[in-house]
Design a protein around this motif. Structure first.
Motif, PDB file in Angstrom:
ATOM      1  N   ASN A 242       0.710  -1.169  -0.107  1.00 35.78           N
ATOM      2  CA  ASN A 242      -0.131  -0.116   0.141  1.00 35.78           C
ATOM      3  C   ASN A 242       0.815   1.136  -0.308  1.00 35.78           C
ATOM      4  OD1 ASN A 242      -1.919   2.063   0.742  1.00 35.78           O
ATOM      5  ND2 ASN A 242      -3.316   0.589   1.344  1.00 35.78           N
ATOM      6  N   ASN A 244      -0.533   4.206  -0.086  1.00 34.79           N
ATOM      7  CA  ASN A 244      -1.332   5.478  -0.309  1.00 34.79           C
ATOM      8  C   ASN A 244      -1.129   6.107   1.155  1.00 34.79           C
ATOM      9  OD1 ASN A 244      -3.678   3.289  -1.614  1.00 34.79           O
ATOM     10  ND2 ASN A 244      -3.091   5.330  -2.564  1.00 34.79           N
ATOM     11  N   GLN A 280      -0.399  -0.533  -4.349  1.00 39.98           N
ATOM     12  CA  GLN A 280      -1.752   0.093  -4.579  1.00 39.98           C
ATOM     13  C   GLN A 280      -1.849   1.292  -4.062  1.00 39.98           C
ATOM     14  OE1 GLN A 280      -3.082  -2.899  -1.609  1.00 39.98           O
ATOM     15  NE2 GLN A 280      -3.895  -4.339  -3.191  1.00 39.98           N
ATOM     16  N   TYR A 281      -2.680   2.208  -4.116  1.00 40.69           N
ATOM     17  CA  TYR A 281      -3.747   2.292  -5.389  1.00 40.69           C
ATOM     18  C   TYR A 281      -3.617   3.588  -5.947  1.00 40.69           C
ATOM     19  CZ  TYR A 281      -6.228  -1.717  -2.960  1.00 40.69           C
ATOM     20  OH  TYR A 281      -6.569  -2.896  -2.299  1.00 40.69           O
ATOM     21  N   GLU A 284      -4.943   7.564  -5.712  1.00 47.02           N
ATOM     22  CA  GLU A 284      -5.389   7.730  -4.386  1.00 47.02           C
ATOM     23  C   GLU A 284      -6.650   7.031  -4.431  1.00 47.02           C
ATOM     24  OE1 GLU A 284      -6.080  11.688  -3.350  1.00 47.02           O
ATOM     25  OE2 GLU A 284      -7.134  12.371  -5.111  1.00 47.02           O
ATOM     26  N   THR A 285      -7.199   6.593  -3.153  1.00 53.84           N
ATOM     27  CA  THR A 285      -8.266   5.642  -2.925  1.00 53.84           C
ATOM     28  C   THR A 285      -9.547   6.496  -2.855  1.00 53.84           C
ATOM     29  OG1 THR A 285      -7.969   5.440  -0.585  1.00 53.84           O
ATOM     30  CG2 THR A 285      -7.132   3.791  -2.029  1.00 53.84           C
ATOM     31  N   CYS A 316      -6.477   2.584  -9.074  1.00 49.65           N
ATOM     32  CA  CYS A 316      -7.978   2.392  -8.315  1.00 49.65           C
ATOM     33  C   CYS A 316      -8.981   2.765  -9.169  1.00 49.65           C
ATOM     34  CB  CYS A 316      -7.810   3.288  -7.202  1.00 49.65           C
ATOM     35  SG  CYS A 316      -7.947   5.253  -7.804  1.00 49.65           S
ATOM     36  N   ASP A 354      -7.484  -1.831 -10.710  1.00 48.06           N
ATOM     37  CA  ASP A 354      -8.286  -2.574  -9.574  1.00 48.06           C
ATOM     38  C   ASP A 354      -9.660  -3.326  -9.996  1.00 48.06           C
ATOM     39  OD1 ASP A 354      -9.109  -2.446  -7.038  1.00 48.06           O
ATOM     40  OD2 ASP A 354      -9.590  -0.289  -6.873  1.00 48.06           O
TER      41      ASP A 354
END
Length: 429
Positions: A242, A244, A280-281, A284-285, A316, A354
């Motif tokens: 991750n 982020n 990931q992601y 930004e999520t 994402c 994603d």
């Protein structure tokens, strides 16, 4: 000494030139061996596993040793000073990168269109076989892989019962596939580690714990431990890195500098021990509405992961309205993937979407998969309906909506990762 050199065919310079020529021959024959075994395997319907490639190269190299024997028998004393024009250059002997390109291009050139399209999908074993909670690779898996030569499979807790079971399943699945597979999971560390929790392994530190300690070397050590046990069971890709910024969840934290250092060391720790890393992601999520300049700190961890050689980046499904100006999902946006990720961040690795099931309320499986590839994605991850998505992409290529060159471009990135660490093993035989 001079008489001996003359009796053996000329000057010392001539002999060195001959030795270099023999090395070029050896490299070329190695390339021909790879081409030959892959071509014959596809035509005959056999699997062209790494062992077959190595075996063929070894056999060819044994033959070429007879060719170089005469040059090796020449008794040459090393020159006191070797002139620049006599040095063996990368241009004269096939480099590792050249050999990798040759292996990849040969694989792709021998694959039928149907297999090339399927090779861009990463799905669950349940999607592949139309079964529930797959825990064994049997006839259903073999038949499915024969029909759909997918590029990768992702395994979750429901697929793991014990160590021997998951190891056997991954080994059997790999052996059943005509082509190299990504065998992936989502191992983020801490309580959210799929494999460790399913098997009752000693937990490693979570990203939040590592981030709060601020010790990047510990992130490397943790990732190395994860890679060690993933590799031992047969996994070769971790989707759970991750990048982020967040004070919650599976992130290393909200401080861009700290997260960047953690991401970089995690990528290094995984990939140095045989497990490819997926960030990931991107970007930004949760849609912030910020443009690229406003996302500078958000993008830094991804830049750090790229600099460390991350094999894959997952884009994402949330929109990035500040970048695109509309509500197009990021994983379907050419602006996000081509202009920002490839253009501004300079990323040349695999871009994977994603889960496309996340946007199934807005797009059909076929339309989402086609749009993702048109926008610049290399792999399609977990479409809502794999069969429809696959048929949609295949039809798009057949009718010219997507070119075969576009498919080959993405497949080339995929295969460069799959074979990147094996070229030395191939050429050393």
């Amino acid at each position: 000494m001079e008489d001996k050199m003359n009796n053996n065919g000329g000057s010392e310079r001539d002999v060195r030139r001959e030795l270099r020529r023999q090395r070029r021959i050896r490299a070329q024959i190695t390339a021909y061996a790879i081409t030959g075994v892959l071509g014959v395997s596809v035509i005959s319907g056999a699997f062209f596993t790494l062992d077959k490639v190595i075996g063929a190269v070894k056999a060819y190299n044994e033959q070429v040793e007879e060719t170089v024997a005469e040059a090796k028998e020449v008794n040459v004393q090393p020159a006191a000073v070797e002139s620049p024009d006599e040095a063996v250059t990368d241009a004269e002997v096939m480099s590792g990168e050249d050999m990798l390109d040759h292996v990849v291009d040969t694989c792709i050139s021998e694959m039928p269109l149907e297999d090339r399209v399927a090779g861009l999908f990463m799905v669950s074993p349940e999607q592949l076989t139309n079964s529930d909670a797959v825990i064994k690779a049997g006839t259903a898996t073999q038949d499915a892989l024969n029909s759909y030569a997918v590029g990768g499979l992702v395994y979750l807790s429901k697929n793991i019962k014990d160590g021997a079971q998951i190891k056997e399943m991954l080994s059997s699945t790999s052996a059943m596939s005509k082509y190299p597979l990504f065998l992936s999971t989502v191992e983020v560390g801490g309580e959210k580690s799929v494999v460790a929790n399913a098997l009752g392994l000693d937990p490693v530190a979570s990203p939040a714990e590592l981030g709060s300690n601020g010790n990047a070397d510990e992130a490397y050590n943790t990732a190395s431990r994860v890679a060690d046990y993933l590799n031992g069971y047969g996994f070769n890709l971790n989707l759970g890195v991750n990048a982020n910024l967040s004070a919650e969840g599976n992130s290393f934290g909200a401080d861009s500098k700290t997260v960047s250092a953690m991401v970089a060391k995690t990528v290094e720790g995984l990939q140095s021990f045989g497990v490819s890393a997926c960030l990931q992601y991107f970007p930004e999520t949760i849609n912030s509405g910020n443009n690229v300049d406003g996302l500078a700190e958000v993008l830094e961890p991804f830049r750090a992961g790229i600099d460390s050689g991350a094999s894959m980046i997952m884009v994402c499904s949330a929109p990035s309205t500040g970048i695109t100006g509309d509500d197009t999902p990021s994983c379907l946006s050419q602006t996000v993937m081509q202009e920002v990720l490839r253009g501004q961040l300079g990323y040349n690795g695999i871009i994977i979407t994603d889960s496309l099931s996340d946007i199934s309320d807005r797009y059909s499986s076929a339309d989402a998969a086609v749009a993702a590839l048109q926008a610049g994605a290399d792999m399609i991850f977990l479409p809502e309906n794999f069969g429809e998505a696959y048929q949609g992409v295949l039809a798009a290529v057949q009718n010219g909506t997507i070119s075969e060159d576009r498919i080959n471009e993405s497949l080339r990135r995929v295969y460069r990762v799959k074979y990147a660490n094996r070229v030395e093993e191939i050429t050393a035989q």
